[in-house]
Design an enzyme around this catalytic site. Structure first.
Site, PDB file in Angstrom:
ATOM      1  CD  GLU A  82      -3.039  -0.990   0.292  1.00 30.90           C
ATOM      2  OE1 GLU A  82      -3.329   0.157  -0.096  1.00 30.90           O
ATOM      3  OE2 GLU A  82      -3.644  -2.003  -0.084  1.00 30.90           O
ATOM      4  CB  CYS A 119      -1.545   7.520   1.474  1.00 34.31           C
ATOM      5  SG  CYS A 119      -3.068   6.780   2.082  1.00 34.31           S
TER       6      CYS A 119
END
Ligand code: NAD
Length: 467
Positions: free
Chosen positions: A219, A253
């Site tokens: 991720e 993010c």
């Protein structure tokens, strides 16, 4: 560190022993039971609820996060409730049809746990981003070792305490530490590695995993573009962008990394962005209780260097002692500027404009595929064009960030922004092996597949669809 061996044993010996104990426990088959998994998820939920204040305080200590934004970490409870309701169904075998020629028989896909999994977390949402994968690992019936980020030490400690108070170490354990500890862990054989962090470190993790042929979920991050068309509600768009960019001081993010704004709306949008900033954080954002701080001096120095030669429209103030960077808008940044070469991951928003959407799309596509792509537009043809012409981990139309909290949507990147996905059922699948099973009875056995093959080729050709 939660350890079974003496406190003075070397870290790698402790880790090896911990791992062995998890392997032994997994081999007992106890984690296969749906009821066992349910009980562990319930325990996890209770443990988070009980420690909510500690968690919020830890995230404040690490990131200067306002209490409100601290509660985003507790948002894992929402996913936990979703998973608890559904995971037993996901764990059921799934029947698959057989072709006529394979009858009689039955076939199904049977999910099975992978074994012992490693979860490595980042510092930006340091609780949530280890707990969310953990619940997937538990729901799928695995044992887990967690390494939280050393850059958020207060939260790392809370994660370690919560886990050791809730689970025996032979089932779920935390190993605290930095890069060296992570590398010691990566030398071990796990059944899956779930990593959240930067793209460069993701490469290191994947290279280490390759040595053991361990599957990975990565991720990662990237520069998520936010395209703003003319056909929008300017005030609403500006508020959503400012919120999504400056929450957690931009250390998210999926934060919009930069804006690409249609020339015709740019002046109005700039006014609306400034108004939203003023409404949210007042005249002196440094005094606002609602702005987080930069996590470390290293990140602070990187961010201030990135905006050094840019044209500051709003903000730009910094204070290294408190690691404060004002919410900053940069105008007319060029594609070649240093700030456009790496993920910003801070409260700085470069703004660029476009006239022709196809040129904007070409600019986006010339860069690594981002984790998220945002488009503000009421124009449905443009929405469809953007969805088909660009690739990104996910897309959110007319808002930012919120796509990550829809548990039915897999969350993950593509190419440079990641490999694999999680959340809800996607987490269950990430931490499961889908085993294929075919079952045949003895009572019926056609001879056409057996030698001698004389006179059987015609039938085979029919079977494989040639005639
Ligand atoms: P990072 O990659 O520096 O660190 C992540 C983890 O890797 C930490 O636990 C760290 O100890 C470990 N690590 C660091 N160097 C290592 C090495 N050489 N070998 C092995 N392990 C090592 O990431 P970060 O700075 O904590 O987080 C920021 C990055 O994470 C940003 O790029 C952001 O976009 C990304 N991120 C992605 C998501 C997502 O869900 N896709 C979520 C949050 C953050």
């Amino acid at each position: 560190m939660t350890a079974l061996s003496p406190p003075d044993a070397p870290v790698d010996a402790k880790i090896a022993q911990l791992l062995r104990s998890q392997r032994d426990f997994f081999a007992t088959g106890e984690t296969q039971s749906i009821e066992f998994r349910r009980q562990q998820l319930i325990r996890l939920k209770a443990a988070i609820l009980e420690r909510q204040t500690e968690i919020v305080d830890a995230v404040r200590a690490d990131l200067g996060r306002p209490e409100y934004e601290g509660y985003f970490e507790i948002g894992v409870l929402d996913e936990l409730t979703y998973v608890l309701k559904r995971f037993a169904r996901w764990a059921q075998p799934r029947r698959v049809g057989l072709p006529l020629v394979q009858l009689p028989g039955s076939a199904w896909v049977q999910p099975e746990p992978l074994g012992v999994v490693l979860i490595i977390g980042p510092w930006n949402y340091p609780f949530q981003l280890v707990m969310s994968p953990l619940m997937g690992a538990i729901a799928a019936g695995n044992c887990a070792l967690i390494k939280p980020s050393e850059i958020a030490p207060a939260t790392s400690q809370v994660v370690a305490e919560l886990v050791s108070a809730t689970f025996p170490p032979h089932y779920v354990a935390v190993v605290e530490g930095g890069v060296e500890t992570a590398q010691t862990l990566l030398k071990q054989k796990f059944d899956h590695i779930f990593f959240t962090g930067g793209t460069r470190i993701g490469q290191i993790v994947m290279a280490a995993a390759a040595q053991q042929l361990t599957p990975v979920t990565l991720e990662l991050g990237g520069k998520s573009p936010c395209i703003v068309d003319r056909d929008i509600n300017v005030e609403v768009a500006a508020k959503r962008i400012v919120w999504g960019k400056f929450v957690n001081a931009g250390q998210t993010c999926v934060a919009p990394d930069y804006l690409l704004v249609h020339e015709d709306i740019k002046a109005a949008l700039l006014v609306a962005l400034q108004k939203a900033l003023q409404d949210f954080f007042g005249d002196q954002p440094a005094q606002s209780p609602d702005l987080a701080r930069i996590v470390s001096n290293r990140q602070f120095d990187r961010l201030t260097a990135l905006m050094a030669n840019e044209s500051v429209l709003v903000g730009g103030d910094t204070n290294r002692a408190s690691r404060y960077i004002a919410p900053t808008l940069l105008d007319e940044v060029s594609w070649e500027a240093p700030i456009m070469q790496e993920e910003i991951f801070g409260p700085i928003l470069p703004i660029m404009s476009y006239r022709d959407i196809e040129t904007a799309i070409a600019q986006i596509n010339a860069r690594p595929k981002p984790l998220a792509l945002y488009l503000f537009s009421r124009n449905q043809a443009l929405q469809a064009r953007m969805l088909s012409a660009t690739s990104s981990g996910g897309v959110c139309l007319n808002d930012v960030f919120l796509q990550v909290a829809i548990w039915g949507l897999p969350f993950g990147g593509v190419d440079d922004s990641g490999i694999g996905a999680y959340h809800g059922k996607a987490s269950f699948e990430t931490f499961s092996h889908c085993k294929s099973v075919l079952k045949k009875p003895f009572w019926f056995d056609l001879a056409w597949r057996y030698a001698p093959y004389a006179n059987k080729l015609g039938f085979l050709k029919k079977v494989i669809g040639m005639s």
